[in-house]
Design an enzyme around this catalytic site. Structure first.
Site, PDB file in Angstrom:
ATOM      1  N   MET A   1      61.380  60.972  45.727  1.00 17.65           N
ATOM      2  CA  MET A   1      60.183  60.715  44.773  1.00 17.65           C
ATOM      3  C   MET A   1      61.100  61.186  43.415  1.00 17.65           C
ATOM      4  SD  MET A   1      57.072  63.192  44.031  1.00 17.65           S
ATOM      5  CE  MET A   1      57.279  64.352  44.924  1.00 17.65           C
ATOM      6  N   PRO A   2      61.120  60.178  42.461  1.00 17.11           N
ATOM      7  CA  PRO A   2      61.621  60.289  41.263  1.00 17.11           C
ATOM      8  C   PRO A   2      60.764  61.155  40.126  1.00 17.11           C
ATOM      9  CG  PRO A   2      61.753  58.088  41.860  1.00 17.11           C
ATOM     10  CD  PRO A   2      60.934  58.603  42.700  1.00 17.11           C
ATOM     11  N   TYR A   3      61.460  61.769  39.405  1.00 17.65           N
ATOM     12  CA  TYR A   3      60.716  62.897  38.404  1.00 17.65           C
ATOM     13  C   TYR A   3      61.514  62.576  37.197  1.00 17.65           C
ATOM     14  CZ  TYR A   3      59.008  66.893  35.976  1.00 17.65           C
ATOM     15  OH  TYR A   3      58.708  67.742  35.139  1.00 17.65           O
TER      16      TYR A   3
ATOM     17  N   VAL B   1      56.924  59.987  39.548  1.00 14.57           N
ATOM     18  CA  VAL B   1      56.451  60.979  38.450  1.00 14.57           C
ATOM     19  C   VAL B   1      56.845  60.965  36.990  1.00 14.57           C
ATOM     20  CG1 VAL B   1      55.844  63.151  38.199  1.00 14.57           C
ATOM     21  CG2 VAL B   1      55.590  62.528  40.466  1.00 14.57           C
TER      22      VAL B   1
ATOM     23  N   LYS C   1      62.939  52.069  43.264  1.00 15.88           N
ATOM     24  CA  LYS C   1      61.916  53.214  43.879  1.00 15.88           C
ATOM     25  C   LYS C   1      60.568  52.820  43.764  1.00 15.88           C
ATOM     26  CE  LYS C   1      65.631  56.153  44.182  1.00 15.88           C
ATOM     27  NZ  LYS C   1      65.619  56.997  45.211  1.00 15.88           N
TER      28      LYS C   1
END
Length: 73
Positions: free
Chosen positions: A1-3, A41, A35
């Site tokens: 999960m990229p932030y 996010v 992604k």
């Protein structure tokens, strides 16, 4: 999960511009790193110019100095 955390000065962007940043960053992560947008996010933090320093001065002071230089020209 990229932030992804984007920090800008408080008066820096409209709601529409922020939405475009969120959408654009999400798409970039999809295109470049494959992604999933549903798990990406993006947070935009707006910082007061008195709380942001560059070269030992606040952005508030730097902008005031730049305005004075423009008046002198």
């Amino acid at each position: 999960m990229p932030y992804v955390n984007i920090k800008i000065t408080k008066e820096g962007a409209t709601a529409e511009q922020k939405a475009e940043l969120i959408s654009g960053v999400t798409q970039l992560l999809r295109d470049v790193l494959n992604k999933n947008p549903a798990t990406t996010v993006v947070v935009i933090d707006e910082v007061e110019t008195d709380n942001w320093g560059i070269g030992g001065e606040t952005v508030t002071v730097l902008r005031q100095q730049a305005a004075l230089k423009q008046q002198d020209q």
